[in-house]
Design a protein around this motif. Structure first.
Motif, PDB file in Angstrom:
ATOM      1  N   ALA A 175       0.834  -1.203   0.000  1.00 27.13           N
ATOM      2  CA  ALA A 175       0.000   0.000   0.000  1.00 27.13           C
ATOM      3  C   ALA A 175       0.871   1.257   0.000  1.00 27.13           C
ATOM      4  N   VAL A 176       0.557   2.189  -0.885  1.00 33.49           N
ATOM      5  CA  VAL A 176       1.242   3.481  -0.889  1.00 33.49           C
ATOM      6  C   VAL A 176       0.190   4.596  -0.838  1.00 33.49           C
ATOM      7  N   GLY A 177       0.568   5.724  -0.273  1.00 34.34           N
ATOM      8  CA  GLY A 177      -0.401   6.799  -0.096  1.00 34.34           C
ATOM      9  C   GLY A 177       0.126   8.153  -0.532  1.00 34.34           C
ATOM     10  N   PHE A 178      -0.668   9.177  -0.200  1.00 35.57           N
ATOM     11  CA  PHE A 178      -0.312  10.558  -0.535  1.00 35.57           C
ATOM     12  C   PHE A 178      -0.738  11.441   0.635  1.00 35.57           C
ATOM     13  N   ASP A 179      -0.046  12.551   0.845  1.00 40.43           N
ATOM     14  CA  ASP A 179      -0.304  13.461   1.968  1.00 40.43           C
ATOM     15  C   ASP A 179      -0.014  12.757   3.301  1.00 40.43           C
ATOM     16  N   SER A 180      -0.585  13.298   4.398  1.00 39.71           N
ATOM     17  CA  SER A 180      -0.348  12.632   5.676  1.00 39.71           C
ATOM     18  C   SER A 180      -1.653  12.513   6.449  1.00 39.71           C
ATOM     19  N   GLY A 181      -1.666  12.808   7.729  1.00 40.29           N
ATOM     20  CA  GLY A 181      -2.840  12.548   8.568  1.00 40.29           C
ATOM     21  C   GLY A 181      -2.490  11.437   9.538  1.00 40.29           C
ATOM     22  N   LYS A 182      -3.159  11.477  10.678  1.00 37.09           N
ATOM     23  CA  LYS A 182      -2.819  10.578  11.778  1.00 37.09           C
ATOM     24  C   LYS A 182      -2.870   9.094  11.368  1.00 37.09           C
ATOM     25  N   LEU A 183      -3.978   8.689  10.746  1.00 40.66           N
ATOM     26  CA  LEU A 183      -4.143   7.279  10.369  1.00 40.66           C
ATOM     27  C   LEU A 183      -3.025   6.815   9.449  1.00 40.66           C
ATOM     28  N   GLN A 184      -2.721   7.652   8.461  1.00 43.17           N
ATOM     29  CA  GLN A 184      -1.736   7.268   7.459  1.00 43.17           C
ATOM     30  C   GLN A 184      -0.336   7.171   8.069  1.00 43.17           C
ATOM     31  N   ILE A 185      -0.006   8.126   8.942  1.00 40.67           N
ATOM     32  CA  ILE A 185       1.312   8.102   9.588  1.00 40.67           C
ATOM     33  C   ILE A 185       1.428   6.851  10.465  1.00 40.67           C
ATOM     34  N   ASN A 186       0.352   6.540  11.192  1.00 42.00           N
ATOM     35  CA  ASN A 186       0.357   5.321  12.012  1.00 42.00           C
ATOM     36  C   ASN A 186       0.535   4.074  11.158  1.00 42.00           C
ATOM     37  N   ALA A 187      -0.158   4.045  10.009  1.00 41.40           N
ATOM     38  CA  ALA A 187      -0.077   2.877   9.124  1.00 41.40           C
ATOM     39  C   ALA A 187       1.350   2.690   8.616  1.00 41.40           C
ATOM     40  N   ILE A 188       2.035   3.812   8.393  1.00 38.85           N
ATOM     41  CA  ILE A 188       3.414   3.728   7.921  1.00 38.85           C
ATOM     42  C   ILE A 188       4.331   3.234   9.045  1.00 38.85           C
ATOM     43  N   LYS A 189       4.104   3.759  10.240  1.00 37.83           N
ATOM     44  CA  LYS A 189       4.944   3.371  11.372  1.00 37.83           C
ATOM     45  C   LYS A 189       4.730   1.909  11.750  1.00 37.83           C
ATOM     46  N   SER A 190       3.523   1.372  11.501  1.00 40.40           N
ATOM     47  CA  SER A 190       3.241  -0.002  11.908  1.00 40.40           C
ATOM     48  C   SER A 190       3.367  -0.981  10.740  1.00 40.40           C
ATOM     49  N   ASP A 191       4.139  -0.579   9.705  1.00 38.13           N
ATOM     50  CA  ASP A 191       4.428  -1.486   8.581  1.00 38.13           C
ATOM     51  C   ASP A 191       3.207  -1.885   7.763  1.00 38.13           C
ATOM     52  N   LYS A 192       2.125  -1.150   7.877  1.00 37.09           N
ATOM     53  CA  LYS A 192       0.949  -1.422   7.045  1.00 37.09           C
ATOM     54  C   LYS A 192       1.156  -0.792   5.670  1.00 37.09           C
ATOM     55  N   PHE A 193       1.614   0.454   5.673  1.00 33.53           N
ATOM     56  CA  PHE A 193       1.873   1.176   4.434  1.00 33.53           C
ATOM     57  C   PHE A 193       3.366   1.134   4.131  1.00 33.53           C
ATOM     58  N   LEU A 194       3.695   0.943   2.865  1.00 39.09           N
ATOM     59  CA  LEU A 194       5.090   0.979   2.437  1.00 39.09           C
ATOM     60  C   LEU A 194       5.659   2.384   2.631  1.00 39.09           C
ATOM     61  N   GLY A 195       4.847   3.364   2.279  1.00 36.44           N
ATOM     62  CA  GLY A 195       5.288   4.750   2.395  1.00 36.44           C
ATOM     63  C   GLY A 195       4.303   5.639   1.672  1.00 36.44           C
ATOM     64  N   SER A 196       4.514   6.954   1.753  1.00 39.17           N
ATOM     65  CA  SER A 196       3.622   7.894   1.093  1.00 39.17           C
ATOM     66  C   SER A 196       4.409   9.062   0.532  1.00 39.17           C
ATOM     67  N   VAL A 197       3.736   9.794  -0.352  1.00 34.31           N
ATOM     68  CA  VAL A 197       4.330  10.990  -0.931  1.00 34.31           C
ATOM     69  C   VAL A 197       3.747  12.194  -0.202  1.00 34.31           C
ATOM     70  N   THR A 198       4.572  13.126   0.191  1.00 34.18           N
ATOM     71  CA  THR A 198       4.038  14.347   0.801  1.00 34.18           C
ATOM     72  C   THR A 198       4.490  15.561   0.009  1.00 34.18           C
ATOM     73  N   GLN A 199       3.619  16.559  -0.010  1.00 36.08           N
ATOM     74  CA  GLN A 199       4.022  17.835  -0.595  1.00 36.08           C
ATOM     75  C   GLN A 199       5.009  18.492   0.347  1.00 36.08           C
ATOM     76  N   ASN A 200       5.590  19.586  -0.101  1.00 36.08           N
ATOM     77  CA  ASN A 200       6.548  20.299   0.720  1.00 36.08           C
ATOM     78  C   ASN A 200       6.011  21.698   1.033  1.00 36.08           C
ATOM     79  N   PRO A 201       5.097  21.802   2.027  1.00 33.70           N
ATOM     80  CA  PRO A 201       4.452  23.101   2.291  1.00 33.70           C
ATOM     81  C   PRO A 201       5.445  24.192   2.676  1.00 33.70           C
ATOM     82  N   ILE A 202       6.527  23.818   3.363  1.00 35.17           N
ATOM     83  CA  ILE A 202       7.514  24.831   3.750  1.00 35.17           C
ATOM     84  C   ILE A 202       8.124  25.455   2.499  1.00 35.17           C
TER      85      ILE A 202
END
Lengths: 343, 364
Positions: free
Chosen positions: B292-319
């Motif tokens: 599973a791969v995602g886009f942006d972030s959010g609590k659920l998605q970050i947790n999924a990445i930390k718990s090996d559910k998601f391979l990783g995600s793409v984030t924009q660079n707001p800064i």
């Protein structure tokens, strides 16, 4: 304006019963004084912003102030009548947006000519006013509850009628863009100020020169006594809500002309801007006292604050914060005045 | 007499309040009049972490360039009237340039034209100012969403390549896309599809013209699914609710041949995570699970990445979006020529999610 003041004095002197001539003249002076004071406050706030920010001292800023004042002004003018009857109308904000979005549906989806859409806006908001008048004056529902209900009804209705779609009114420069010039010409002249003041004069005439206006004051002072003296209080009280509804329609047109895009379900909170302007303008929430000139000045105090504070690089939450203080001070002045009057 | 005292008090309090507020910021507004040293930034929001990050980038650029920058934004992304008033104010202040992320170009067209007449250059940022009058917007600093979708596809492909080589049946790659109308999301979806098709076709086991794209007319291709060697299936929920998103994601995860899923924004990723719970944990980074791969972030998605559910995600660079917006505005204020900037995206996974480089870009 003199007539305006004298009407209120008549009411107050009725209430006070055997007040002597000197008391009347004293009251006259104080009421005149109060409007004078808020007028001075308005100019001082304006002057202060102008002194602190060079960018504020431009004609285009003045145009922005007018632009932001129209919808609040119309809402405030209308709800002044209701507040003088000692009632409240919470539905004006959502009813204005509901009417505006209905106009948008009529124009965009039903492809009616724009003038028809504008008439629909007025008719829709007036109809909500009639409903409020019926509920409060005829069925004797507390105005707070009745208009809270119609506030929710109109808020939901705007989403239903528009199918939760944003409605966009024609842009300036397109063939139907003429309506924007009612409030601001393409040369940036704030024609809306003339419209607003024109409507205010009309409101002042209704309030002070007609029987309905005098009855509205009387109902606010003492509804029962007014009824017993043979006045058709249901009709006069309902009239106050109908006027508030019609003015909300004008506000809807002004909003569409100024902001072009109407979001479904919006408008909650606008009624408070209008009511705050009325209260700042010295109309008593206890009823029986009020003036159109005060409401007009109150509107401009609110909008000068709203437009001016960002020039001091203040974020919107500071504006709301400071405006809150202004409202509380104004209401305190109202309570203080009532206490003095009853002493 | 007492009344006079009362009004005197009210009046003094008013003056004091307004005076105080003026005092706080008078130092920052002092340099107005110089104009080209003043930059007004009108964002689409203010409270959200994303906009906080944009603001911090904008502040940094203003500091480096030595300009005064005023950053404002409405309470949320539906407050069009509020943003219009902010833009009017910005124009009235006659700054050197205005950076704008418009909520609704149509509603703001008068103000944009006024800025143009007064010779105030506008720089677009984030979603920019779509359909602005010609010449009003000098350049835009934004994410290249199409390229960003491709980056997600590249990472996903690297993770599933071995499985494609060993699989007997045509593999299925699923996408959950919130919608296909808005430019940014459909570019993220389209970018992923195009890159994935290209990568799959380059694989000798699959070959050119053997990848079928199904599910939505906008992206469908002419390859017949029954003869294809790989299938990309796009799912668009009926409405933007978590329930509808979950239904579509479940449909993908329930298919046995699905080896990879992609959510093209926070909503899409969330739909996959919610659906995974109800189908009993099909996604993960271990052998035999759906990548599973995602886009942006959010609590659920970050947790999924930390718990090996998601391979990783793409984030924009707001800064960087904020930084480049102000940098472009400063250049435009000086009358220099400016051109569009891709503010780039970052790939994040379990290893770098808490790193100094990534963490400021994510929101919960």
């Amino acid at each position: 304006m003199a007539s305006n003041v004298s009407t209120k004095n008549t009411n107050n002197s009725n209430k006070n019963g055997s007040s002597s001539n000197s008391v009347i003249s004293k009251l006259k002076n104080t009421f005149g004084l109060q409007q004078l004071i808020i007028l001075i406050v308005l100019f001082l706030i304006y002057g202060l912003f102008a002194a602190l920010s060079p960018a504020f001292r431009s004609g285009s800023t003045l145009t922005s102030i007018f632009d932001a004042s129209y919808y609040v002004g119309f809402l405030a003018l209308g709800v002044t009548f209701v507040i003088i009857t000692a009632g409240i109308d919470l539905s004006i904000g959502t009813s204005m947006m509901c009417a505006a979005i209905t106009g948008g549906v009529v124009y965009n989806q039903l492809h009616a000519p724009l003038w028809v859409a504008l008439l629909v806006i007025l008719a829709m908001a007036t109809a909500v006013g009639c409903l409020n008048g019926f509920l409060v004056a005829k069925l004797k529902l507390p105005s707070f509850i009745a208009t809270l209900g119609t506030m929710m009804i109109t808020r939901g209705l705007s989403s239903i009628l528009s199918n939760v779609q944003t409605e966009t009114f024609p842009l300036r420069g397109t063939s139907d863009g003429w309506y924007k010039s009612i409030f601001r010409t393409s040369g940036d002249f704030p024609t809306g100020a003339i419209v607003l003041i024109g409507v205010a004069i009309l409101c002042a005439i209704i309030l002070n020169k007609t029987r309905t206006g005098r009855y509205i004051f009387a109902i606010g002072s003492n509804r029962e006594a007014t009824r017993l003296s043979g006045v058709n209080v249901v009709r006069s009280e309902a009239m106050a809500y109908i006027i508030a509804g019609f003015c909300a329609g004008l506000a809807g047109i002004a909003y569409a002309a100024t902001y072009t895009t109407i979001m479904p379900g919006s408008g909650a909170g606008f009624e408070m801007d209008g009511i705050a302007a009325v209260v700042v303008g010295g109309t008593s929430l206890a009823g029986g006292v009020g003036s159109i000139l005060g409401t007009l000045i109150g509107t401009f105090i609110m909008t000068v604050l709203k437009v001016g504070l960002p020039y001091l690089n203040l974020q919107p939450h500071y504006q709301i914060f400071i405006t809150g203080f202004v409202v509380i001070l104004a209401v305190y002045a109202d309570i203080y005045r009532n206490r003095k009057k009853n002493q | 007499m007492k009344k006079k005292i009362l009004f005197g008090t009210i009046f003094a309090a008013l003056l004091l309040l307004v005076g105080c507020s003026g005092g706080n910021s008078s130092s920052s507004s002092k340099s107005s009049g110089g104009n080209s040293k003043n930059i007004e930034v009108v964002a689409k929001g203010f409270q959200h972490d994303f906009w906080k990050a944009v603001q911090s980038g904008a502040k940094q650029a203003a500091k480096e360039q030595g300009v005064t920058m005023n950053f404002v934004g409405p309470k949320d992304e539906t407050a069009i009237a509020e943003q219009l008033e902010m833009l009017n104010n910005a124009v009235n202040k006659k700054p050197g340039a205005i950076a704008l992320a418009a909520l609704d170009t149509k509603a703001e067209i008068d103000a944009i034209k006024t800025a143009q007449e007064k010779g105030i250059p506008i720089i677009g940022f984030d979603s920019g100012v779509p359909n602005a009058p010609k010449g009003a917007v000098k350049a835009t600093a934004s994410t290249d969403n199409y390229k960003a979708g491709g980056i997600a596809a590249q990472h996903a492909y690297d993770a599933i390549k071995a499985r494609i080589d060993s699989s007997a049946t045509p593999p299925r790659i699923g996408i959950v896309s919130q919608e296909v109308n808005s430019l940014s999301i459909s570019q993220r979806t389209g970018g992923f599809i195009d890159k994935m098709v290209q990568l799959l076709e380059a694989n000798p086991k699959i070959g050119k013209g053997k990848v079928a794209v199904t599910g939505h007319d906008k992206f469908k291709n002419k390859v017949n699914a029954s003869s294809a060697k790989a299938i990309i299936e796009l799912r668009v929920p009926a409405d933007v609710t978590d329930a509808a998103g979950k239904t579509e994601a479940s449909a993908l995860l329930k298919k046995n041949d699905t080896i990879c899923v992609y959510g093209s924004n926070e909503f899409g990723a969330k739909a996959i995570i919610n659906a995974d719970d109800s189908v009993g944990g099909r996604i993960g980074n271990t052998e035999g699970k759906v990548v599973a791969v995602g886009f942006d972030s959010g609590k659920l998605q970050i947790n999924a990445i930390k718990s090996d559910k998601f391979l990783g995600s793409v984030t924009q660079n707001p800064i960087k979006i904020g930084y480049e917006a102000v940098s472009l505005a400063v250049k435009a204020a000086k009358g220099q020529k400016v051109k569009n900037i891709d503010t780039g995206v970052k790939w994040y996974n379990k290893d770098n999610v808490d790193s100094k480089e990534i963490k400021p870009l994510l929101y919960q």
